[in-house]
Scaffold this motif. Structure first.
Motif, mmCIF file in Angstrom:
data_model
loop_
_atom_site.group_PDB
_atom_site.id
_atom_site.type_symbol
_atom_site.label_atom_id
_atom_site.label_comp_id
_atom_site.label_asym_id
_atom_site.label_seq_id
_atom_site.Cartn_x
_atom_site.Cartn_y
_atom_site.Cartn_z
ATOM 1 N N VAL A 1 -55.141 39.890 21.338
ATOM 2 C CA VAL A 1 -54.751 38.763 20.499
ATOM 3 C C VAL A 1 -55.087 39.085 19.048
ATOM 4 N N THR A 2 -54.145 38.846 18.151
ATOM 5 C CA THR A 2 -54.369 39.047 16.717
ATOM 6 C C THR A 2 -54.101 37.733 15.995
ATOM 7 N N ILE A 3 -55.094 37.274 15.200
ATOM 8 C CA ILE A 3 -54.986 35.995 14.493
ATOM 9 C C ILE A 3 -55.392 36.219 13.040
ATOM 10 N N PRO A 4 -54.589 35.804 12.058
ATOM 11 C CA PRO A 4 -54.982 35.931 10.650
ATOM 12 C C PRO A 4 -56.259 35.146 10.350
ATOM 13 N N ARG A 5 -57.050 35.658 9.410
ATOM 14 C CA ARG A 5 -58.314 35.021 9.044
ATOM 15 C C ARG A 5 -58.081 33.759 8.226
ATOM 16 N N ALA A 6 -59.131 32.934 8.133
ATOM 17 C CA ALA A 6 -59.086 31.702 7.352
ATOM 18 C C ALA A 6 -58.970 32.029 5.865
ATOM 19 N N ASP A 7 -58.346 31.108 5.120
ATOM 20 C CA ASP A 7 -58.149 31.312 3.686
ATOM 21 C C ASP A 7 -59.435 31.128 2.894
ATOM 22 N N PHE A 8 -60.252 30.137 3.283
ATOM 23 C CA PHE A 8 -61.425 29.770 2.492
ATOM 24 C C PHE A 8 -62.677 30.433 3.049
ATOM 25 N N ALA A 9 -63.239 31.404 2.342
ATOM 26 C CA ALA A 9 -64.508 32.029 2.704
ATOM 27 C C ALA A 9 -64.693 32.109 4.208
ATOM 28 N N PRO A 10 -63.889 32.912 4.892
ATOM 29 C CA PRO A 10 -63.972 32.962 6.353
ATOM 30 C C PRO A 10 -65.356 33.398 6.835
ATOM 31 N N ARG A 11 -65.794 32.762 7.920
ATOM 32 C CA ARG A 11 -67.098 33.081 8.489
ATOM 33 C C ARG A 11 -66.981 34.256 9.453
ATOM 34 N N ASP A 12 -68.109 34.936 9.664
ATOM 35 C CA ASP A 12 -68.158 36.087 10.563
ATOM 36 C C ASP A 12 -69.267 35.893 11.592
#
Length: 683
Positions: free
Chosen positions: A239-250
């Motif tokens: 599964v591939t999902i684009p990251r969040a726009d606002f300061a994505p968490r890790d």
């Protein structure tokens, strides 16, 4: 700040206000009836010191919905404040599999019909059999329609009766338990980078998927509204999902739910950082088009290749095809051999290009049809080859092997077919688009069959002339005219070289073009030396080696290509394409014209001159307030490639019209002047 980010910002503010409202407006909320009715229910058969289950049964009114643990771009999850007897403790809430709701470009994770949130509760160890244990909870949640949201709360109470059996209650709890996602019995792995989250979820290949979707419990990790890409590799779901726009968490660990289908079936998984394979076979999901049957796709590929012979992107190589047609009139045996050799060259080239394309995509590269022309060094190599062929057609020198034009050998026909397919397939035409788009979604064997059918379609006119005497007899007899004809055919080949030179300048910049031009001139001078030696009966090998050295030196000494221009000039008010820009434009309820092009696509340029870059189109678009999103695929762009794949296209041109409301419409690849104005007038 773009429209989607602005919407998300306002949404976060509204969520905070709603949270304050839940605390400050509790008396008012208690006075007004809830739009989502709630009831606390205890499972039967509880035992002292053991874990039992409580259910908060939620019943939304028609048009209203509640939210999952992670509500998505908007909303709030349920908050619980338990009042339990001494020795009892409550665990984490367990939710059924939610579904997605997209409103104004924002993705929500919701329930629009009856559902139950289950909570495990451990009972006091000293409770007596038959005892009634009171349980109370203060519950707060957000109830919403697509227009408004209302904070709601309720004080719920029930009694747990130890040891009491109830068949009706057991059946009800069994139904609620089945709605929960089943726990995955093997760990998943994740890989995070700046742009994407990639997951490897162990899932047997026998498990059927229908419009799958991944819901993550952790917030601000991914872009909820972005398309999710699924692929299968053996017994692993990728599964591939684009990251969040606002300061994505890790986060170190991700908890999520994989929705398997539209019937509420799902799997709960936990993913830790680890190896995530690349490639795999793409799945037909919510964002993947339905594919026609393979026989229809093969016919489409065959028809697409046949039509490609008259498409503008094929015209530059008609000189080579015309010479082959002329030579086909010499004898029946010679015509058939050369027709088969040419066909073999075209099919082999298409299979080779298709095989490399599939291999690159399996390795995780976002590439599409005509990927070879997105590399500046490949365009330079084609320019040197076009210059060489032009010099040969003008008679500056003769090929000893393979005899592209002068000898008419089978090797020459095969090489001509290779070159024809390599240069003639950058653009897509009618029928070809759906077939090549499907090839990117099919397993390897049927995908390669589509590429072979495309090559057969390109070669079909030559094959018909070679094997149908009635067609061959209509060709003029060989003679001295062929020498003159050959000289004239240098004109379109020379124009091809000029077009490739322009493309080198576009993809590489001025310095890149200047270096290429210098080596191209030196190459032609070396080839002139080859021809001079041939005419005087001397050995031409030194001059030929010099020409070869010049070509290799050009490819080895090329400077770095210049960065791409930010935006091409247009009489239309264009914006650069991105999935985010498309979602924002659609959220503003405006018609959208998505225009995918490339500098090496001649069909694209013809459409732009005939139908797009026109005052009538500009006036119609301005009157209808049309948002024009232009995607330039001259250089490799993974986001554009993903969009092309989602639309079932393998290359450009691609034109998609989105009305104010409703799904998008893929327009024909050959546009007419009135088509776009008509769409704009219709909204």
């Amino acid at each position: 700040m773009n429209s989607r980010r602005y919407s998300l910002f306002l949404t976060r503010i509204c969520q905070l206000l709603a949270a304050f409202a839940l605390l400050l407006l509790a008396p008012v909320a208690m006075a007004a009836p809830n739009h989502i009715a709630a009831k606390l229910v205890a499972a039967p058969g509880a035992q002292a010191g053991k874990e039992t289950t409580l259910a908060i049964a939620m019943s939304p009114e028609k048009g209203w919905h509640g939210y999952w643990l992670n509500p998505g771009d908007a909303g709030l999850g349920m908050q619980l404040d338990w009042s339990l007897p001494e020795g009892a403790r409550a665990g984490d809430q367990r939710y059924p599999v939610p579904h997605t709701l997209l409103v104004a470009g924002l993705m929500n994770h919701v329930y629009e019909s009856d559902y139950a949130v289950l909570v495990p509760v451990t009972l006091p160890a000293d409770a007596k059999p038959g005892a009634r244990i009171p349980i109370r909870v203060k519950a707060q949640w957000l109830a919403c329609t697509e227009e408004i949201c209302v904070p709601e709360r309720a004080e719920l109470a029930t009694e747990v009766v130890l040891g009491k059996a109830d068949a009706k209650a057991e059946a009800k709890f069994a139904k609620w338990q089945r709605a929960l996602p089943a726990p995955l019995d093997a760990p998943a792995t994740k890989a995070l980078d700046a742009k994407t989250l990639r997951l490897a979820i162990p899932l047997p290949a026998s498990v059927e998927l229908e419009n799958p979707h991944v819901f993550l419990a952790q917030d601000k990790v991914v872009d909820y509204a972005a398309p999710q890409t699924f692929a299968r590799k053996d017994d692993t779901l990728l599964v591939t999902i684009p990251r969040a726009d606002f300061a994505p968490r890790d986060p170190e660990v991700l908890d999520g739910v994989l929705k398997l289908d539209g019937f509420g079936n799902g799997l709960a998984f936990t993913a830790k950082t680890g190896p995530v394979p690349t490639g795999g076979t793409p799945l037909k999901g919510a964002d993947t088009p339905e594919l026609p049957a393979l026989p229809w796709l093969l016919l489409a590929a065959l028809a697409g290749g046949l039509i490609l012979n008259i498409m503008p992107c094929v015209f530059p190589i008609l000189s080579l095809k015309a010479l082959s047609l002329a030579r086909a009139g010499e004898s029946e045996a010679h015509a058939r051999i050369e027709g088969l050799a040419y066909t073999a060259g075209v099919v082999v080239a298409c299979l080779a290009l298709g095989g490399v394309l599939l291999a690159l995509r399996a390795g995780g590269e976002q590439v599409g049809w005509a990927f070879q022309l997105q590399e500046p060094v490949v365009v330079v190599a084609l320019l040197l080859l076009a210059a060489t062929i032009t010099a040969n057609l003008l008679g500056l020198f003769e090929f000893a092997v393979p005899g592209f034009a002068s000898e008419g050998s089978p090797q020459g026909a095969f090489a001509t077919g290779l070159l024809a397919a390599f240069v003639a397939t950058p653009c897509t035409g009618p029928f070809m688009a759906s077939a090549m788009g499907a090839a990117l979604l099919l397993p390897v064997v049927p995908a390669l069959a589509l590429f072979a059918a495309l090559g057969l379609g390109i070669a079909l006119p030559f094959l018909a002339v070679a094997f149908v005497p009635a067609l061959r007899t209509r060709l003029p007899r060989p003679g001295k005219w062929m020498t003159t004809f050959r000289r004239w055919m240098a004109l379109p080949m020379g124009l091809t070289a000029l077009a490739l030179g322009w493309l080198v300048w576009k993809v590489g910049g001025e310095v890149y073009f200047a270096v290429t031009l210098l080596f191209a001139v030196l190459l032609v001078l070396a080839l002139f030396g080859v021809g001079r030696a041939q005419r005087k009966g001397r050995k031409a090998r030194p001059a030929a080696l010099l020409a070869l050295f010049d070509a290799l030196a050009c490819l080895a000494l090329l400077p770095a290509a210049a960065p791409e221009p930010v935006e091409a000039a247009s009489i239309l008010a264009t914006r650069p394409f991105s999935a985010e820009a498309l979602a924002a434009a659609r959220a503003d309820d405006k018609p959208v014209f998505v225009w995918m092009t490339a500098d090496w696509c001649l069909t694209c340029k013809v459409n732009e001159n005939v139908a797009i870059e026109r005052e009538e189109t500009r006036a119609a678009f301005e009157a209808a307030d049309v948002v024009v999103l232009r995607g330039d695929w001259t250089r490799r762009d993974p986001e554009i490639t993903r969009y092309l794949t989602e639309q079932g296209a393998a290359g450009v041109p691609l034109y998609v019209w989105y009305p104010k409301q409703g799904p998008g419409e893929v327009l024909p690849q050959v546009l007419t002047p009135a088509l776009l104005a008509e769409r704009a007038a219709g909204g």
